[in-house]
Design an enzyme around this catalytic site. Structure first.
Site, short mmCIF file in Angstrom:
data_model
loop_
_atom_site.label_atom_id
_atom_site.label_comp_id
_atom_site.label_asym_id
_atom_site.label_seq_id
_atom_site.Cartn_x
_atom_site.Cartn_y
_atom_site.Cartn_z
N THR A 185 0.85 -1.17 0.00
CA THR A 185 0.00 0.00 0.00
C THR A 185 0.90 1.23 0.00
O THR A 185 2.02 1.18 0.51
CB THR A 185 -0.95 -0.02 1.21
N GLU A 329 -4.07 -2.55 5.85
CA GLU A 329 -3.42 -3.06 7.07
C GLU A 329 -4.40 -3.75 8.01
O GLU A 329 -4.01 -4.30 9.02
CB GLU A 329 -2.75 -1.89 7.81
N LYS A 440 -6.77 10.17 -2.39
CA LYS A 440 -7.33 8.92 -2.90
C LYS A 440 -8.22 9.21 -4.12
O LYS A 440 -9.28 9.81 -3.99
CB LYS A 440 -8.11 8.20 -1.82
N TRP A 445 -4.29 5.33 -4.25
CA TRP A 445 -3.55 6.37 -3.54
C TRP A 445 -2.59 7.15 -4.43
O TRP A 445 -1.96 6.59 -5.32
CB TRP A 445 -2.71 5.74 -2.43
P1 AMP Z 1 -6.56 1.26 1.64
O1 AMP Z 1 -5.56 0.69 2.53
O2 AMP Z 1 -6.05 1.59 0.28
O3 AMP Z 1 -7.82 0.44 1.57
O4 AMP Z 1 -7.00 2.66 2.24
C1 AMP Z 1 -7.50 2.79 3.53
C2 AMP Z 1 -7.85 4.23 3.77
O5 AMP Z 1 -8.86 4.66 2.85
C3 AMP Z 1 -8.42 4.55 5.14
O6 AMP Z 1 -7.44 4.72 6.12
C4 AMP Z 1 -9.18 5.83 4.85
O7 AMP Z 1 -8.33 6.95 4.81
C5 AMP Z 1 -9.72 5.59 3.46
N1 AMP Z 1 -11.07 4.99 3.53
C6 AMP Z 1 -11.42 3.71 3.32
N2 AMP Z 1 -12.75 3.55 3.44
C7 AMP Z 1 -13.26 4.76 3.76
C8 AMP Z 1 -14.57 5.24 4.05
N3 AMP Z 1 -15.64 4.46 4.00
N4 AMP Z 1 -14.70 6.54 4.38
C9 AMP Z 1 -13.63 7.36 4.43
N5 AMP Z 1 -12.37 6.97 4.15
C10 AMP Z 1 -12.19 5.69 3.82
#
Ligand code: AMP
Length: 540
Positions: A185, A329, A440, A445
């Site tokens: 990630t 994570e 995002k 990302w």
């Molecule tokens: P990832 O590891 O790429 O799945 O990204 C995780 C991150 O995405 C989280 O720490 C948040 O910053 C953002 N994220 C994921 N789901 C949500 C959600 N439903 N609402 C707001 N932010 C989210």
């Protein structure tokens, strides 16, 4: 005194063996790169997984080895998930949208032995080959008839690896802590960081999904993971679906709204999972067609905050929106927002207001919010703080990266999410901001710090910042704000060209804005909070 029950290690392979015995006719339907639709069952798939496992052993794969995939959502990718982890090796899923530099870094960092690649992505591998490990073997995920021309030496064909192998296998036992999956990630800066899932965390996460969303994950439902298998295990669906008896519909590379609508309609998809960008595209199709895809009753929205307009649009049409939050994570599920029974009678407006929140925690994930000094904050729904989590499906460190690992745990061993959130008295999580310097876009990302570092290398740039601006299609897009040096103002295109050398096209800022001075914090860093506020005021 210890309890006296048997201790059998939790094993991923047991999920598919269970599905083959208990839900033998549960289906896996895939849109293939070959151009057709492929249909199979859990029973048939478990046989092919056994064949593939024998084939992997013949390729010399041993427990602990990393085996990479660069592929769409489809049955062969699903088979790899099980065969690789079944023999104790580690399935390393690679995101094809990463920049060349990031991809080269992670394949070398993971020290992958074999790379399984869909025909679509073979040109990427051809381009990167000189920079990948010398002994890396490449297998193209197709049959002999569809093997493409390639400049690569010694490329193998997926179906040849299965051909003639036994359809049975005695899955080996190993400790349940054995690593099983690896997913990188983006970090706020520098190289991507690897989350290393174990057999145990993966099985527990599958259990967790099944008990948390039981009306979706149950025998006979048909679920479409739009979320990619290369992104945190498609949110755990490849494991939870066989465990619950739900069927899987894989869209392959056909990801536009029209193809999606058609596939969902034909396959009577009950529930589909993905980031908000996808659901906006689907809603456009629904509006154009004047109807819903046949059978659709539920969507799971995560990866970014689900906008109110999106939740409203689907709920108005009778589709249940389950807003979920999690992280790579965390395997990834942390919270979900299906409403509990005592809130079922809310008015439509109240229901939507609730569903804008990220929902309540799943069993096994503990959450706390703290202030700058680490003191716990009240769960009053109003006081936001830094969100920390812990649990059996949460990482305890990054793969071969002690530096990155050090910075993400507090003194009590909780994991720092980088999200800012409030929690209300009913346990609903409300994400209000992000403290990590990331953008995002369409579920993927972009590191603002990495972009800034490159821009700062331009001689005519005195200071710069990249911030997220909200975008109706991609949720967020990067905006570059530049304070020029004393003599010359650099041309916007020069800055974008500089970035294009290192970043994928979709990661480049859409716009460059020049300012006389950037707002600074007390410590002399650019205050992105002030910048965001200024920008919002200018827009009014
Ligand atoms: P990832 O590891 O790429 O799945 O990204 C995780 C991150 O995405 C989280 O720490 C948040 O910053 C953002 N994220 C994921 N789901 C949500 C959600 N439903 N609402 C707001 N932010 C989210």
């Amino acid at each position: 005194m210890k309890g006296m029950m048997m201790h059998r290690p939790l094993k991923i392979a047991d999920l598919i063996t269970f599905a083959a015995e208990t839900y033998p006719t549960g289906e896996i339907v895939s849109v293939r790169t070959e151009g057709d639709i492929h249909r199979t069952t859990y029973r048939e798939t478990s046989r092919r997984i056994a064949q593939l496992a024998h084939g992997l052993k013949e390729l010399g794969i041993r427990p602990g080895d990393r085996v990479a995939t660069l592929a769409w959502n489809g049955y062969r990718h699903f088979e790899l998930y099980y065969a690789i982890s079944g023999i104790g090796a580690i399935c390393h899923t690679i995101n094809p949208r990463l920049s060349a530099e990031q991809m080269i870094y992670i394949v070398n960092h993971a020290d992958d032995r074999v790379l399984f690649v869909d025909v679509t992505f073979l040109p990427i591998v051809e381009k990167l080959r000189p920079h990948l490990p010398k002994d890396l073997r490449v297998v193209v995920m197709t049959d002999q008839t569809h093997m493409p021309e390639t400049s690569l030496d010694g490329v193998q064909c997926y179906e040849d690896i299965l051909d003639g192998k036994p359809e049975e296998i005695e899955w080996p036992d190993f400790p349940e802590e054995q690593a099983a999956g690896l997913c990188y990630t983006s970090g706020t800066t520098g190289n991507p960081k690897g989350t290393l899932f174990s057999q145990r965390s993966t099985v527990l996460h599958a259990y967790s999904l099944c008990v948390t969303i039981p009306k979706t994950l149950c025998e006979g439902t048909r679920i479409l993971p739009f979320v990619p298998l290369f992104h945190v295990n498609a949110w755990g669906l490849p494991y939870a679906a066989p465990l619950s008896g739900a069927s899987l519909i894989f869209p392959g590379g056909a990801l536009d709204g029209k193809s999606l609508f058609g596939l969902m309609d034909r396959e009577k998809v009950f529930s589909a999972w993905g980031v908000p960008t996808v659901w906006f595209a689907l809603m456009k199709e629904i509006t154009e067609n004047g109807r819903l895809p046949d059978g659709l009753k539920d969507i799971v929205v995560g990866g970014s905050a689900a906008p109110q307009s999106l939740i409203e649009a689907f709920e108005e049409k009778g589709i249940n929106v389950c807003h979920a939050w999690g992280m790579t994570e965390m395997s990834p599920l942390g919270t979900q927002c299906n409403l509990p029974e005592h809130l079922e009678d809310l008015s439509f407006e109240e229901r939507i207001a609730r569903k804008r929140s990220q929902g309540r925690r799943v069993f096994g994930v503990d959450m706390k919010i703290v202030d700058e000094k680490g003191a716990r904050l009240p769960h009053d729904g109003k006081t936001p703080g830094h969100l920390y989590v812990r649990g059996n499906t949460v990482t305890s460190g990054y793969f071969e990266d002690p530096e990155a690992s050090k910075s993400v745990f507090d003194d009590e061993g909780w994991f720092f999410t980088g999200d800012i959130a409030a929690i209300d008295q009913d346990g609903f999580l409300i994400i209000t901001d992000r403290s990590k310097d990331l953008i995002k876009s369409g579920g993927e990302w972009i590191s603002s710090l990495d972009l800034e570092n490159i821009v700062m290398s331009h001689p005519d740039v005195a200071n710069c910042a990249v911030i997220a601006v909200s975008d109706p299609k991609w949720d967020e897009r990067p905006l570059l704000i530049v304070q020029a040096g004393a003599d010359e103002k650099p041309a916007s295109q020069d800055l974008l060209d500089l970035l294009a050398e290192k970043f994928a096209k979709w990661q480049l800022p859409d716009n460059v804005v020049f300012v006389d001075a950037l707002p600074l914090t007390a410590t002399g860093k650019v205050s992105k909070l002030t910048l965001r506020k200024q920008l919002a005021e200018d827009a009014e």
